[in-house]
Design an enzyme around this catalytic site. Structure first.
Site, short mmCIF file in Angstrom:
data_model
loop_
_atom_site.label_atom_id
_atom_site.label_comp_id
_atom_site.label_asym_id
_atom_site.label_seq_id
_atom_site.Cartn_x
_atom_site.Cartn_y
_atom_site.Cartn_z
N ASP A 104 0.66 -1.28 0.08
CA ASP A 104 0.04 0.05 -0.08
C ASP A 104 0.84 1.15 0.06
O ASP A 104 1.93 1.32 0.30
CB ASP A 104 -0.79 0.11 1.25
CG ASP A 104 -1.93 -1.06 1.29
OD1 ASP A 104 -2.15 -1.78 0.25
OD2 ASP A 104 -2.49 -1.38 2.35
N1 URA Z 1 -1.19 -5.71 3.85
C1 URA Z 1 -1.68 -4.58 3.94
O1 URA Z 1 -2.75 -4.36 4.41
N2 URA Z 1 -0.87 -3.87 3.29
C2 URA Z 1 0.28 -3.91 2.61
O2 URA Z 1 0.75 -3.05 2.01
C3 URA Z 1 0.65 -5.22 2.83
C4 URA Z 1 -0.08 -6.29 3.45
#
Ligand code: URA
Length: 239
Positions: A104
């Protein structure tokens, strides 16, 4: 055998046209002889190519480990946001690499960037169940019930039942916890949604391991390096 202009263009020495004039200028040697024909065919693995007297390291693939900073997206191109590829030097961008899997925008930590499509496929394929380990900070006290819920497979808001995951508590207090999460899947916002299903919120998320490849903690956020031979072996033996 490959054309000299193609080899040099792929290594980031400019467009084919630019490479052509570079060669014409006498800056390029092949096996210690100055060459003027950029269309000549050579074997890049057995010939020694020099540009301005410096030996060119020929390779087809690159493998970069980045400590992704927050605020940058893990894509190759975006109209609005800076991407992990934007953070690379032009000589690395020349390989047309892409990030393996997604983090993310606000997640930090280990992201592998390569142009090796086959390895990418192996690493993200659900078939191989590659472990991903995250360090996370949670807004509430994490407890034994949460560990069991991870073991049993958490059901997300859309009804999807996750594969069993591992939750380890580093420390847990009423005002927040530090944990390690190991999962094999990579669903959209997966770790955040797993905690949401337990009525808790992830306030900080950092990936520290991908398969057997560990984040080099000496890499500042936003910086990267090529992985070593040993790390490459580890990455390929992810089970
Ligand atoms: N899980 C999440 O919620 N975000 C990420 O970036 C990776 C795994």
């Amino acid at each position: 055998m490959e054309r000299l202009d193609k080899i040099l263009a792929n290594l980031g020495y400019g467009t084919r046209k630019e490479v052509k004039s570079l060669v014409k200028s006498g800056a390029v040697e092949v096996d210690n002889v100055i060459v003027k024909d950029s269309g000549m065919n050579i074997d890049p693995y057995s010939s020694i190519i020099k540009v301005d007297g410096e030996e060119v390291k020929y390779r087809k693939y690159i493998y970069l480990m980045m400590n992704k900073p927050a605020g940058v997206i893990s894509a190759t191109y975006d109209n609005h946001c800076e991407t992990v590829i934007d953070l690379l030097l032009p000589e690395h961008q020349a390989f047309n690499p892409f990030p393996v899997g997604r983090l993310d925008k606000d997640t930090v930590g280990l992201i592998l960037i390569t142009n090796d499509g086959e390895l990418n496929h192996k690493l993200i394929s659900p078939k191989w169940n590659v472990d991903k380990i995250y360090y996370a900070e949670i807004d509430k006290k994490v407890n034994e019930d949460d560990i069991k819920a991870f073991e049993n497979g958490i059901t997300l808001d859309d009804g999807y039942k996750c594969m069993p995951g591992k939750l380890e508590i580093k420390n847990a207090n009423d005002d927040g916890s530090e944990v390690y999460v190991t999962i094999q899947e990579g669903k959209f916002h997966q770790v955040k949604r797993m905690f949401e299903a337990l009525n808790k919120k992830v306030v900080y998320l950092k990936r520290i391991k991908f398969g057997k490849l560990e984040l080099d903690e000496s890499l500042e956020e936003g910086t990267y390096r090529e992985i070593t031979k040993e790390e490459f072996e580890m990455l390929n033996n992810f089970k």
